[in-house]
Design a protein around this motif. Sequence first.
Motif, short mmCIF file in Angstrom:
data_model
loop_
_atom_site.label_atom_id
_atom_site.label_comp_id
_atom_site.label_asym_id
_atom_site.label_seq_id
_atom_site.Cartn_x
_atom_site.Cartn_y
_atom_site.Cartn_z
N VAL A 1 0.98 -1.59 -0.17
CA VAL A 1 -0.14 0.06 0.16
C VAL A 1 1.05 0.95 0.27
O VAL A 1 1.89 1.35 0.87
N ALA A 2 0.89 2.14 -1.46
CA ALA A 2 1.60 3.42 -1.42
C ALA A 2 1.28 4.15 -0.60
O ALA A 2 -0.41 4.81 -1.16
N THR A 3 1.48 5.17 0.42
CA THR A 3 1.05 6.93 0.60
C THR A 3 1.56 7.71 -0.04
O THR A 3 2.51 7.68 -0.67
N GLY B 1 -3.67 6.25 -8.86
CA GLY B 1 -4.68 6.37 -9.36
C GLY B 1 -6.54 6.13 -7.97
O GLY B 1 -6.02 5.50 -7.49
N PRO B 2 -7.56 6.94 -8.40
CA PRO B 2 -9.18 6.62 -7.71
C PRO B 2 -8.34 4.79 -6.82
O PRO B 2 -9.02 4.39 -5.99
N ASP B 3 -8.41 4.08 -8.26
CA ASP B 3 -8.46 2.40 -7.98
C ASP B 3 -6.99 1.37 -7.21
O ASP B 3 -6.78 0.62 -6.87
N GLY B 4 -6.01 2.93 -6.89
CA GLY B 4 -4.90 2.68 -6.09
C GLY B 4 -3.62 2.20 -7.37
O GLY B 4 -2.89 1.84 -6.82
N VAL B 5 -4.08 2.31 -8.65
CA VAL B 5 -3.42 1.47 -9.14
C VAL B 5 -1.81 3.13 -9.90
O VAL B 5 -2.24 3.97 -9.81
N LEU B 6 -0.66 1.86 -9.72
CA LEU B 6 0.68 3.28 -9.31
C LEU B 6 0.69 3.83 -11.25
O LEU B 6 1.57 2.83 -11.47
N SER B 7 0.86 5.08 -11.76
CA SER B 7 1.37 5.33 -12.92
C SER B 7 2.45 5.85 -12.93
O SER B 7 2.86 7.06 -11.93
N ILE B 8 3.49 5.57 -13.82
CA ILE B 8 4.99 6.64 -13.71
C ILE B 8 4.38 7.24 -15.38
O ILE B 8 4.73 6.06 -16.37
#
Length: 78
Positions: free
Chosen positions: A4-6, A26-33
């Motif tokens: 879980v990223a903060t 994102g709102p669904d917790g997906v990390l975008s780089i």
Amino acid sequence: MPAVATLDDLTAMIAADPYGHRYELGPDGVLSITPPADGEHALIATRIMAWLLAAGWPGGRSARSRRRSGCPSPVPTA
């Protein structure tokens, strides 16, 4: 990468990245780089702004202010 990223985790990743990548959750917790913007990005953004201004879009208005005012966005979101 933690399960879980903060916000602190994202801040640390941004600070440690020597290339200037952008990190977002994102709102669904997906990390975008995404890579940093370059000259081509600036050229495309300038062309879009010129197109909007030529079409009569008021330059002082933004999509953010329209969303806050309850007005529908003129740009398709799908």
